[in-house]
Design a protein around this motif. Sequence first.
Motif, PDB file in Angstrom:
ATOM      1  N   LEU A 113       6.828   7.331 -15.367  1.00  0.00           N
ATOM      2  CA  LEU A 113       7.794   7.433 -14.286  1.00  0.00           C
ATOM      3  C   LEU A 113       7.114   7.970 -13.034  1.00  0.00           C
ATOM      4  CD1 LEU A 113      10.825   9.041 -16.177  1.00  0.00           C
ATOM      5  CD2 LEU A 113      10.354   6.610 -15.792  1.00  0.00           C
ATOM      6  N   ALA A 114       7.698   7.647 -11.895  1.00  0.00           N
ATOM      7  CA  ALA A 114       7.213   8.166 -10.613  1.00  0.00           C
ATOM      8  C   ALA A 114       8.418   8.454  -9.738  1.00  0.00           C
ATOM      9  CB  ALA A 114       6.284   7.156  -9.936  1.00  0.00           C
ATOM     10  N   THR A 115       8.193   9.256  -8.716  1.00  0.00           N
ATOM     11  CA  THR A 115       9.271   9.632  -7.820  1.00  0.00           C
ATOM     12  C   THR A 115       9.017   9.109  -6.416  1.00  0.00           C
ATOM     13  OG1 THR A 115      10.624  11.472  -7.065  1.00  0.00           O
ATOM     14  CG2 THR A 115       8.283  11.897  -7.262  1.00  0.00           C
ATOM     15  N   ASP A 116      10.104   8.719  -5.776  1.00  0.00           N
ATOM     16  CA  ASP A 116      10.058   8.235  -4.393  1.00  0.00           C
ATOM     17  C   ASP A 116      11.110   9.004  -3.597  1.00  0.00           C
ATOM     18  OD1 ASP A 116       9.445   6.729  -2.139  1.00  0.00           O
ATOM     19  OD2 ASP A 116      10.684   5.036  -2.732  1.00  0.00           O
ATOM     20  N   THR A 117      10.923  10.319  -3.491  1.00  0.00           N
ATOM     21  CA  THR A 117      11.921  11.164  -2.840  1.00  0.00           C
ATOM     22  C   THR A 117      12.124  10.803  -1.373  1.00  0.00           C
ATOM     23  OG1 THR A 117      10.240  12.862  -2.450  1.00  0.00           O
ATOM     24  CG2 THR A 117      11.643  13.137  -4.390  1.00  0.00           C
ATOM     25  N   GLU A 118      11.093  10.307  -0.719  1.00  0.00           N
ATOM     26  CA  GLU A 118      11.214   9.936   0.696  1.00  0.00           C
ATOM     27  C   GLU A 118      11.741   8.517   0.883  1.00  0.00           C
ATOM     28  OE1 GLU A 118       7.519  10.691   2.680  1.00  0.00           O
ATOM     29  OE2 GLU A 118       7.461  12.763   1.997  1.00  0.00           O
ATOM     30  N   GLY A 119      11.792   7.726  -0.183  1.00  0.00           N
ATOM     31  CA  GLY A 119      12.354   6.385  -0.118  1.00  0.00           C
ATOM     32  C   GLY A 119      11.462   5.325   0.497  1.00  0.00           C
ATOM     33  N   LYS A 120      10.161   5.594   0.619  1.00  0.00           N
ATOM     34  CA  LYS A 120       9.254   4.605   1.241  1.00  0.00           C
ATOM     35  C   LYS A 120       9.180   3.317   0.426  1.00  0.00           C
ATOM     36  CE  LYS A 120       6.397   8.050   3.527  1.00  0.00           C
ATOM     37  NZ  LYS A 120       5.098   8.718   3.573  1.00  0.00           N
ATOM     38  N   ALA A 121       8.984   3.441  -0.871  1.00  0.00           N
ATOM     39  CA  ALA A 121       8.918   2.244  -1.723  1.00  0.00           C
ATOM     40  C   ALA A 121      10.275   1.558  -1.779  1.00  0.00           C
ATOM     41  CB  ALA A 121       8.442   2.612  -3.125  1.00  0.00           C
ATOM     42  N   MET A 122      11.333   2.349  -1.831  1.00  0.00           N
ATOM     43  CA  MET A 122      12.679   1.775  -1.893  1.00  0.00           C
ATOM     44  C   MET A 122      12.983   0.942  -0.658  1.00  0.00           C
ATOM     45  SD  MET A 122      14.725   4.896  -3.567  1.00  0.00           S
ATOM     46  CE  MET A 122      13.845   5.817  -4.806  1.00  0.00           C
ATOM     47  N   ASN A 174       0.847  -1.196   0.000  1.00  0.00           N
ATOM     48  CA  ASN A 174       0.000   0.000   0.000  1.00  0.00           C
ATOM     49  C   ASN A 174       0.880   1.243   0.000  1.00  0.00           C
ATOM     50  OD1 ASN A 174      -2.196   1.652   0.055  1.00  0.00           O
ATOM     51  ND2 ASN A 174      -2.605   1.376   2.224  1.00  0.00           N
ATOM     52  N   ILE A 175       1.358   1.606  -1.190  1.00  0.00           N
ATOM     53  CA  ILE A 175       2.250   2.753  -1.364  1.00  0.00           C
ATOM     54  C   ILE A 175       1.719   3.614  -2.495  1.00  0.00           C
ATOM     55  CG2 ILE A 175       4.574   3.456  -2.073  1.00  0.00           C
ATOM     56  CD1 ILE A 175       5.615   0.910  -0.778  1.00  0.00           C
ATOM     57  N   GLU A 176       1.800   4.925  -2.300  1.00  0.00           N
ATOM     58  CA  GLU A 176       1.459   5.894  -3.333  1.00  0.00           C
ATOM     59  C   GLU A 176       2.725   6.639  -3.719  1.00  0.00           C
ATOM     60  OE1 GLU A 176      -1.515   8.952  -2.725  1.00  0.00           O
ATOM     61  OE2 GLU A 176      -3.068   7.473  -3.060  1.00  0.00           O
ATOM     62  N   LEU A 177       2.923   6.821  -5.009  1.00  0.00           N
ATOM     63  CA  LEU A 177       4.085   7.544  -5.516  1.00  0.00           C
ATOM     64  C   LEU A 177       3.619   8.756  -6.313  1.00  0.00           C
ATOM     65  CD1 LEU A 177       6.063   4.431  -6.776  1.00  0.00           C
ATOM     66  CD2 LEU A 177       6.569   5.783  -4.731  1.00  0.00           C
ATOM     67  N   ASP A 178       4.436   9.790  -6.322  1.00  0.00           N
ATOM     68  CA  ASP A 178       4.121  11.001  -7.079  1.00  0.00           C
ATOM     69  C   ASP A 178       4.532  10.832  -8.531  1.00  0.00           C
ATOM     70  OD1 ASP A 178       3.182  12.368  -4.810  1.00  0.00           O
ATOM     71  OD2 ASP A 178       5.223  12.945  -4.252  1.00  0.00           O
ATOM     72  N   THR A 179       3.703  11.367  -9.429  1.00  0.00           N
ATOM     73  CA  THR A 179       4.007  11.333 -10.852  1.00  0.00           C
ATOM     74  C   THR A 179       4.505  12.714 -11.289  1.00  0.00           C
ATOM     75  OG1 THR A 179       1.732  11.886 -11.443  1.00  0.00           O
ATOM     76  CG2 THR A 179       2.297   9.532 -11.303  1.00  0.00           C
ATOM     77  N   PRO A 180       5.211  12.789 -12.417  1.00  0.00           N
ATOM     78  CA  PRO A 180       5.770  14.067 -12.861  1.00  0.00           C
ATOM     79  C   PRO A 180       4.729  15.151 -13.143  1.00  0.00           C
ATOM     80  CG  PRO A 180       6.760  12.264 -14.074  1.00  0.00           C
ATOM     81  CD  PRO A 180       5.640  11.686 -13.266  1.00  0.00           C
ATOM     82  N   ASN A 181       3.499  14.750 -13.430  1.00  0.00           N
ATOM     83  CA  ASN A 181       2.460  15.743 -13.755  1.00  0.00           C
ATOM     84  C   ASN A 181       1.723  16.256 -12.522  1.00  0.00           C
ATOM     85  OD1 ASN A 181       0.910  13.569 -13.071  1.00  0.00           O
ATOM     86  ND2 ASN A 181      -0.074  13.341 -15.074  1.00  0.00           N
ATOM     87  N   GLY A 182       2.192  15.892 -11.331  1.00  0.00           N
ATOM     88  CA  GLY A 182       1.564  16.371 -10.103  1.00  0.00           C
ATOM     89  C   GLY A 182       0.535  15.419  -9.524  1.00  0.00           C
ATOM     90  N   GLY A 183       0.308  14.299 -10.163  1.00  0.00           N
ATOM     91  CA  GLY A 183      -0.646  13.314  -9.654  1.00  0.00           C
ATOM     92  C   GLY A 183       0.056  12.270  -8.796  1.00  0.00           C
ATOM     93  N   THR A 184      -0.669  11.211  -8.512  1.00  0.00           N
ATOM     94  CA  THR A 184      -0.094  10.098  -7.763  1.00  0.00           C
ATOM     95  C   THR A 184      -0.505   8.793  -8.430  1.00  0.00           C
ATOM     96  OG1 THR A 184      -2.001   9.939  -6.279  1.00  0.00           O
ATOM     97  CG2 THR A 184      -0.157  11.312  -5.540  1.00  0.00           C
ATOM     98  N   VAL A 185       0.255   7.759  -8.141  1.00  0.00           N
ATOM     99  CA  VAL A 185      -0.079   6.416  -8.589  1.00  0.00           C
ATOM    100  C   VAL A 185      -0.041   5.521  -7.354  1.00  0.00           C
ATOM    101  CG1 VAL A 185       2.303   5.858  -9.257  1.00  0.00           C
ATOM    102  CG2 VAL A 185       0.426   4.574 -10.231  1.00  0.00           C
ATOM    103  N   SER A 186      -1.110   4.768  -7.177  1.00  0.00           N
ATOM    104  CA  SER A 186      -1.219   3.849  -6.048  1.00  0.00           C
ATOM    105  C   SER A 186      -0.848   2.450  -6.522  1.00  0.00           C
ATOM    106  CB  SER A 186      -2.657   3.862  -5.521  1.00  0.00           C
ATOM    107  OG  SER A 186      -2.848   2.827  -4.596  1.00  0.00           O
ATOM    108  N   LEU A 187       0.113   1.833  -5.856  1.00  0.00           N
ATOM    109  CA  LEU A 187       0.532   0.497  -6.285  1.00  0.00           C
ATOM    110  C   LEU A 187      -0.593  -0.528  -6.199  1.00  0.00           C
ATOM    111  CD1 LEU A 187       4.233   0.224  -5.067  1.00  0.00           C
ATOM    112  CD2 LEU A 187       3.299   1.171  -7.180  1.00  0.00           C
TER     113      LEU A 187
END
Length: 170
Positions: free
Chosen positions: A103-112, A24-37
């Motif tokens: 692509l999505a970003t995980d700047t906080e590293g939660k998914a990583m 249950n992780i959400e990641l930010d997308t480059p267009n300002g949205g999110t993607v839920s795994l």
Amino acid sequence: MLERRARRLTETDMAIEEGDKLPNIELDTPNGGTVSLPDQAGRPFVLYFYPKDDTSGCTREAQDFSAMMPEFEALGAAVLGVSKDNAIKHQKFIAKYDLSVPLATDTEGKAMEVFDVWVEKQLYGKRYMGIDRSTFLFGPDGKLFRVWRRVRVPGHAVDVLESVKEMLAR
């Protein structure tokens, strides 16, 4: 440092393994949205982690997945690339190479952390923390089917596509 990280993962039982459900992780997308795994369940889902936008290996990997997106889509599969790079860097990377792979970003590293891809690396004798280039294939049931660690880019997207076909044939 690695022992401390491994101990933390063991204590919290967070690292994902084959057969586990999409976390249950959400990641930010480059267009300002999110993607839920978890929302990716219901179809094959390829999640790949890469070290950094606009570097030779990462560019090649994104170009390879982009070139093969029509084949993945024909199988009903979704593909998502993830790094720590922020949305602005992703936007520039996508535009510069005309990428079609999302692509999505995980700047906080939660998914990583959950996927255990934030690891100690070494380059020219210097140790540092970075992303282990890794790919995770989930089945339509949302369960992890296959993992690739320490990925070598040439031929990798083809290998992943073949694994999607193999998984769907079962």
